[in-house]
Structures are given as C-alpha cells and as structure tokens.
Motif scaffolding. Structure first.
Motif, mmCIF file in Angstrom:
data_model
loop_
_atom_site.group_PDB
_atom_site.id
_atom_site.type_symbol
_atom_site.label_atom_id
_atom_site.label_comp_id
_atom_site.label_asym_id
_atom_site.label_seq_id
_atom_site.Cartn_x
_atom_site.Cartn_y
_atom_site.Cartn_z
ATOM 1 N N LEU A 17 0.864 -1.175 0.000
ATOM 2 C CA LEU A 17 0.000 0.000 0.000
ATOM 3 C C LEU A 17 0.899 1.222 0.000
ATOM 4 O O LEU A 17 1.795 1.334 0.846
ATOM 5 C CB LEU A 17 -0.901 0.020 1.235
ATOM 6 N N LEU B 229 -2.861 0.837 -4.187
ATOM 7 C CA LEU B 229 -2.488 -0.539 -3.925
ATOM 8 C C LEU B 229 -1.629 -0.994 -5.102
ATOM 9 O O LEU B 229 -2.039 -0.886 -6.258
ATOM 10 C CB LEU B 229 -3.732 -1.423 -3.803
ATOM 11 N N TRP C 219 -3.683 0.013 -8.440
ATOM 12 C CA TRP C 219 -5.082 0.406 -8.303
ATOM 13 C C TRP C 219 -5.116 1.695 -7.491
ATOM 14 O O TRP C 219 -4.887 1.688 -6.284
ATOM 15 C CB TRP C 219 -5.890 -0.683 -7.604
ATOM 16 N N GLY D 100 -6.630 4.715 -5.456
ATOM 17 C CA GLY D 100 -7.799 4.883 -4.599
ATOM 18 C C GLY D 100 -8.182 3.648 -3.819
ATOM 19 O O GLY D 100 -9.208 3.630 -3.141
ATOM 20 N N ARG D 101 -7.366 2.588 -3.888
ATOM 21 C CA ARG D 101 -7.687 1.352 -3.167
ATOM 22 C C ARG D 101 -6.653 1.086 -2.086
ATOM 23 O O ARG D 101 -5.464 1.286 -2.290
ATOM 24 C CB ARG D 101 -7.708 0.152 -4.128
ATOM 25 N N ARG D 102 -7.112 0.634 -0.940
ATOM 26 C CA ARG D 102 -6.209 0.254 0.148
ATOM 27 C C ARG D 102 -6.027 -1.263 0.194
ATOM 28 O O ARG D 102 -5.015 -1.763 0.652
ATOM 29 C CB ARG D 102 -6.747 0.743 1.481
ATOM 30 N N SER D 103 -7.010 -1.986 -0.291
ATOM 31 C CA SER D 103 -6.923 -3.448 -0.363
ATOM 32 C C SER D 103 -7.979 -3.931 -1.352
ATOM 33 O O SER D 103 -8.944 -3.224 -1.643
ATOM 34 C CB SER D 103 -7.143 -4.088 1.008
ATOM 35 N N ILE D 104 -7.763 -5.145 -1.845
ATOM 36 C CA ILE D 104 -8.726 -5.809 -2.726
ATOM 37 C C ILE D 104 -8.739 -7.272 -2.301
ATOM 38 O O ILE D 104 -7.676 -7.904 -2.218
ATOM 39 C CB ILE D 104 -8.337 -5.686 -4.213
ATOM 40 N N HIS D 105 -9.924 -7.800 -2.038
ATOM 41 C CA HIS D 105 -10.055 -9.188 -1.614
ATOM 42 C C HIS D 105 -9.391 -10.111 -2.642
ATOM 43 O O HIS D 105 -9.667 -10.024 -3.828
ATOM 44 C CB HIS D 105 -11.531 -9.560 -1.439
ATOM 45 N N ASN E 213 -5.006 0.623 -12.753
ATOM 46 C CA ASN E 213 -6.410 0.228 -12.608
ATOM 47 C C ASN E 213 -6.814 -0.880 -13.590
ATOM 48 O O ASN E 213 -7.782 -0.741 -14.331
ATOM 49 C CB ASN E 213 -7.320 1.451 -12.757
#
Length: 121
Positions: free
Chosen positions: A55, A64, A79, A81-86, A111
């Motif tokens: 991150l 991310l 990505w 604007g993302r802190r995590s993605i499952h 992205n």
C-alpha cells in the motif's frame, strides 16, 4: 531433442528456471504473451503470480501496488484509490488486462481489470 539430451538440459536448470518456465507455459495457456514482448502504450493481457503487494499511502489518494511475475518479467499493477482488494495477496495467480506503460522504465498497468485464477501448478 533426444530424451537423454532433454534430461541433461533439465538437470542443468535451476529450480528458479523451472518455475519461470512453468509460469511462462501457464500464461501462454491463458492466451497471454510474455511481459517482455509487451509494447509500451498498448492494451495487454498478462497472467502470472503476485510476488508482492504493498500500500502506498498518499495524502489524498492511496494506491495498492501488486507485482506480477509471469516467468519472463515483472509488471506492476496499480489500483489508485484502493487500500486493499479481496484476493490480491502474494502467491495469488491472476490474469489482468489494461494499458501497459513504462514510467521510469518500469512496466506498469494502472487500474487493470483482473480475474483471479486457480493456481497454475
């Protein structure tokens, strides 16, 4: 190539060489060209194993960042604007599509669309 010659070549290869070859074969099976063949500023589809996920916190927009190795080279997936993605974690095998660019010489896709795949092995 004769069977004996093939066995001698296989014995000379390191475990890393074997693993990289398997990743290249798996990516090819998913219809993906090696990252080393991808052209800057072109839409590409890559398949490989996530080797690192980090991150990058920013004051306004986090990012991310995942590194994917396909057996030929590494590409960064970012990505914004993302802190995590499952499911996006080291060891995950995935297929990603997006516009490849090489800022500062680093192959990067921002992205990307992605699909988690069963492990190639």
């Amino acid at each position: 190539m004769s069977t004996l010659l093939r066995r001698l070549v296989d014995l000379a290869r390191t475990d890393d060489d074997v693993a990289a070859g398997e990743l290249r074969e798996a990516a090819s099976a998913h219809g993906c060209a090696p990252i080393t063949d991808d052209v800057d500023r072109q839409s590409v589809t890559i398949a490989g194993t996530l080797t690192a996920v980090t991150l990058r916190p920013r004051a306004t927009v986090p990012a991310l960042v995942a590194e994917v190795f396909d057996g030929s080279a590494t590409v960064q997936l970012v990505w914004l604007g993302r802190r995590s993605i499952h499911g996006i974690e080291p060891g995950t095998y995935l297929k990603a599509t997006g516009l490849l660019c090489r800022p500062h010489g680093v192959a990067t896709i921002f992205n990307p669309a992605y699909e988690l795949l069963p492990h190639h092995g």
